[in-house]
Design a protein around this motif. Structure first.
Motif, PDB file in Angstrom:
ATOM      1  N   ASN A  29      47.559  45.029  36.670  1.00  0.00           N
ATOM      2  CA  ASN A  29      46.483  45.653  37.416  1.00  0.00           C
ATOM      3  C   ASN A  29      46.279  45.038  38.793  1.00  0.00           C
ATOM      4  OD1 ASN A  29      45.452  47.550  35.370  1.00  0.00           O
ATOM      5  ND2 ASN A  29      45.007  45.680  34.218  1.00  0.00           N
ATOM      6  N   CYS A  30      45.726  45.858  39.673  1.00  0.00           N
ATOM      7  CA  CYS A  30      45.511  45.437  41.056  1.00  0.00           C
ATOM      8  C   CYS A  30      44.299  46.177  41.602  1.00  0.00           C
ATOM      9  CB  CYS A  30      46.764  45.756  41.867  1.00  0.00           C
ATOM     10  SG  CYS A  30      46.699  45.335  43.610  1.00  0.00           S
ATOM     11  N   ASP A  31      43.415  45.471  42.280  1.00  0.00           N
ATOM     12  CA  ASP A  31      42.252  46.078  42.913  1.00  0.00           C
ATOM     13  C   ASP A  31      42.272  45.788  44.407  1.00  0.00           C
ATOM     14  OD1 ASP A  31      40.930  44.877  40.020  1.00  0.00           O
ATOM     15  OD2 ASP A  31      40.693  46.998  40.499  1.00  0.00           O
ATOM     16  N   TYR A  32      41.751  46.714  45.187  1.00  0.00           N
ATOM     17  CA  TYR A  32      41.688  46.507  46.624  1.00  0.00           C
ATOM     18  C   TYR A  32      40.300  46.857  47.132  1.00  0.00           C
ATOM     19  CZ  TYR A  32      42.606  51.564  46.881  1.00  0.00           C
ATOM     20  OH  TYR A  32      42.553  52.929  46.731  1.00  0.00           O
ATOM     21  N   THR A  33      39.961  46.302  48.281  1.00  0.00           N
ATOM     22  CA  THR A  33      38.612  46.505  48.800  1.00  0.00           C
ATOM     23  C   THR A  33      38.587  47.367  50.063  1.00  0.00           C
ATOM     24  OG1 THR A  33      38.771  44.448  50.063  1.00  0.00           O
ATOM     25  CG2 THR A  33      37.807  44.318  47.858  1.00  0.00           C
ATOM     26  N   ASN A  34      39.693  47.436  50.769  1.00  0.00           N
ATOM     27  CA  ASN A  34      39.723  48.120  52.056  1.00  0.00           C
ATOM     28  C   ASN A  34      40.030  49.608  51.851  1.00  0.00           C
ATOM     29  OD1 ASN A  34      40.216  49.039  54.673  1.00  0.00           O
ATOM     30  ND2 ASN A  34      41.210  47.132  55.296  1.00  0.00           N
ATOM     31  N   SER A  35      39.073  50.461  52.154  1.00  0.00           N
ATOM     32  CA  SER A  35      39.253  51.898  51.936  1.00  0.00           C
ATOM     33  C   SER A  35      40.251  52.520  52.924  1.00  0.00           C
ATOM     34  CB  SER A  35      37.907  52.613  52.036  1.00  0.00           C
ATOM     35  OG  SER A  35      37.336  52.375  53.307  1.00  0.00           O
ATOM     36  N   MET A  36      40.686  51.751  53.936  1.00  0.00           N
ATOM     37  CA  MET A  36      41.666  52.260  54.886  1.00  0.00           C
ATOM     38  C   MET A  36      43.099  52.111  54.366  1.00  0.00           C
ATOM     39  SD  MET A  36      39.848  53.456  57.227  1.00  0.00           S
ATOM     40  CE  MET A  36      41.057  53.799  58.502  1.00  0.00           C
ATOM     41  N   PHE A  37      43.291  51.389  53.278  1.00  0.00           N
ATOM     42  CA  PHE A  37      44.630  51.288  52.697  1.00  0.00           C
ATOM     43  C   PHE A  37      45.049  52.652  52.168  1.00  0.00           C
ATOM     44  CE2 PHE A  37      45.044  47.072  53.557  1.00  0.00           C
ATOM     45  CZ  PHE A  37      44.389  46.160  52.743  1.00  0.00           C
ATOM     46  N   ASP A  38      46.279  53.043  52.480  1.00  0.00           N
ATOM     47  CA  ASP A  38      46.733  54.355  52.008  1.00  0.00           C
ATOM     48  C   ASP A  38      48.167  54.321  51.461  1.00  0.00           C
ATOM     49  OD1 ASP A  38      48.024  56.105  54.928  1.00  0.00           O
ATOM     50  OD2 ASP A  38      48.144  53.985  54.368  1.00  0.00           O
TER      51      ASP A  38
ATOM     52  N   GLY B 225      64.239  40.616  30.746  1.00  0.00           N
ATOM     53  CA  GLY B 225      64.589  40.501  32.156  1.00  0.00           C
ATOM     54  C   GLY B 225      63.469  40.885  33.096  1.00  0.00           C
ATOM     55  N   ASP B 226      62.408  41.483  32.561  1.00  0.00           N
ATOM     56  CA  ASP B 226      61.249  41.830  33.386  1.00  0.00           C
ATOM     57  C   ASP B 226      60.361  40.611  33.646  1.00  0.00           C
ATOM     58  OD1 ASP B 226      60.901  44.947  31.576  1.00  0.00           O
ATOM     59  OD2 ASP B 226      62.016  44.534  33.431  1.00  0.00           O
ATOM     60  N   SER B 227      60.633  39.523  32.971  1.00  0.00           N
ATOM     61  CA  SER B 227      59.819  38.317  33.146  1.00  0.00           C
ATOM     62  C   SER B 227      59.955  37.804  34.574  1.00  0.00           C
ATOM     63  CB  SER B 227      60.251  37.232  32.152  1.00  0.00           C
ATOM     64  OG  SER B 227      60.059  37.672  30.822  1.00  0.00           O
ATOM     65  N   ALA B 228      58.838  37.784  35.279  1.00  0.00           N
ATOM     66  CA  ALA B 228      58.827  37.427  36.700  1.00  0.00           C
ATOM     67  C   ALA B 228      57.366  37.445  37.156  1.00  0.00           C
ATOM     68  CB  ALA B 228      59.638  38.419  37.525  1.00  0.00           C
ATOM     69  N   VAL B 229      57.145  37.151  38.422  1.00  0.00           N
ATOM     70  CA  VAL B 229      55.821  37.321  39.022  1.00  0.00           C
ATOM     71  C   VAL B 229      55.795  38.672  39.739  1.00  0.00           C
ATOM     72  CG1 VAL B 229      54.135  36.432  40.664  1.00  0.00           C
ATOM     73  CG2 VAL B 229      55.496  34.843  39.290  1.00  0.00           C
ATOM     74  N   TYR B 230      54.754  39.443  39.494  1.00  0.00           N
ATOM     75  CA  TYR B 230      54.621  40.768  40.096  1.00  0.00           C
ATOM     76  C   TYR B 230      53.476  40.747  41.108  1.00  0.00           C
ATOM     77  CZ  TYR B 230      57.862  42.530  36.671  1.00  0.00           C
ATOM     78  OH  TYR B 230      59.001  42.752  35.917  1.00  0.00           O
ATOM     79  N   PHE B 231      53.782  41.264  42.296  1.00  0.00           N
ATOM     80  CA  PHE B 231      52.790  41.347  43.359  1.00  0.00           C
ATOM     81  C   PHE B 231      52.524  42.802  43.702  1.00  0.00           C
ATOM     82  CE2 PHE B 231      52.347  36.985  44.698  1.00  0.00           C
ATOM     83  CZ  PHE B 231      53.544  36.380  44.382  1.00  0.00           C
ATOM     84  N   CYS B 232      51.259  43.145  43.866  1.00  0.00           N
ATOM     85  CA  CYS B 232      50.947  44.416  44.490  1.00  0.00           C
ATOM     86  C   CYS B 232      50.671  44.164  45.962  1.00  0.00           C
ATOM     87  CB  CYS B 232      49.770  45.106  43.815  1.00  0.00           C
ATOM     88  SG  CYS B 232      48.209  44.236  43.941  1.00  0.00           S
TER      89      CYS B 232
ATOM     90  N   ILE C  55      49.481  43.608  53.131  1.00  0.00           N
ATOM     91  CA  ILE C  55      48.685  42.585  52.468  1.00  0.00           C
ATOM     92  C   ILE C  55      49.059  42.534  50.987  1.00  0.00           C
ATOM     93  CG2 ILE C  55      46.358  41.771  51.962  1.00  0.00           C
ATOM     94  CD1 ILE C  55      47.024  41.828  54.930  1.00  0.00           C
ATOM     95  N   PHE C  56      49.323  41.315  50.523  1.00  0.00           N
ATOM     96  CA  PHE C  56      49.724  41.121  49.134  1.00  0.00           C
ATOM     97  C   PHE C  56      48.580  40.558  48.301  1.00  0.00           C
ATOM     98  CE2 PHE C  56      54.304  41.783  48.670  1.00  0.00           C
ATOM     99  CZ  PHE C  56      54.660  41.986  49.993  1.00  0.00           C
TER     100      PHE C  56
END
Lengths: 112, 113
Positions: free
Chosen positions: A22-31, A83-90, A101-102
């Motif tokens: 899961n990932c949450d964002y605060t900036n409504s300008m992200f598209d 093999g999916d074991s890793a760090v995931y970034f949104c 922005i990550f």
């Protein structure tokens, strides 16, 4: 000011099951939103992206869902493999900015 | 095809010494270029980005600076390193104007001792 947040630092899932990151964002300008996978001592590699005009994008075992009203996106991996074991970034970017922005990342461990 | 080169892969530097990390991109023109740092528990923090030669935007106040002397070259520098500068530094590029993914270099592990 963390504009992109991944509140779960780690996730452990059994092989064959679904992984949901899961990932949450605060900036409504992200598209435009992206997911990356990263192994230790390597650069991140791109997995999948989604534009704000869509609410779902699918690529093989990976599906990204976007809920604009909640400012929330998620990455589903089905079925999960070791093999999916890793760090995931949104990550997120906007129309009027050149920034990408990550989030803080979620470490996924898929066990047999 | 496009490629991105980042070097060195690892670096151990004493406190107070200077730093220069270089990133070059091949196979594209006028890319947007980015420097990120991954520190423990901090995710990928955007340090600098550049949309053209000589154009640098700084995201966080810090002991580092960036320069873009050529279209496909991006340099991260410091005059005097601090212990807190330790981390994994990543360079990335995005095709200008494209709603597309960023491509990353292999990263530099910097340890300041």
């Amino acid at each position: 000011d963390q504009q992109v947040k991944q509140n779960s630092p780690s996730l452990s899932v059994q092989e064959g099951r679904i992984s949901i990151l899961n990932c949450d964002y605060t900036n409504s300008m992200f598209d435009y939103f992206l997911w990356y996978k990263k192994y230790p001592a390597e650069g991140p590699t791109f997995l999948i992206s989604i534009s704000s005009i869509k609410d779902k994008n699918e690529d093989g075992r990976f599906t990204v869902f976007l809920n604009k009203s909640a400012k929330h996106l998620s990455l589903h991996i089905v079925p999960s493999q070791p093999g999916d074991s890793a760090v995931y970034f949104c990550a997120a970017s906007g129309l009027y900015t050149d920034k990408l922005i990550f989030g803080t990342g979620t470490r996924l461990q898929v066990f047999p | 095809s496009q490629t991105i080169h980042q070097w060195p892969a690892t670096l151990v530097q004493p406190v107070g010494s200077p730093l220069s990390l270089e990133c070059t991109v091949e196979g594209t023109s006028n890319p947007n270029l980015y420097w990120y740092r991954q520190a423990a528990g901090r995710g990928l923090q955007l340090l600098f980005y550049s949309v053209g030669i000589g154009q640098i935007s700084s995201e966080v106040p810090q002991n580092l600076s960036a320069s873009r002397p050529q279209d496909r070259q991006f340099i991260l520098s410091s005059k005097k390193l601090l212990l807190s500068d330790s981390g994994f530094y990543l360079c990335a590029w995005i095709e200008t104007g494209a709603r597309a993914e960023a491509f990353f270099g292999q990263g530099t592990r910097l340890t300041v001792v």
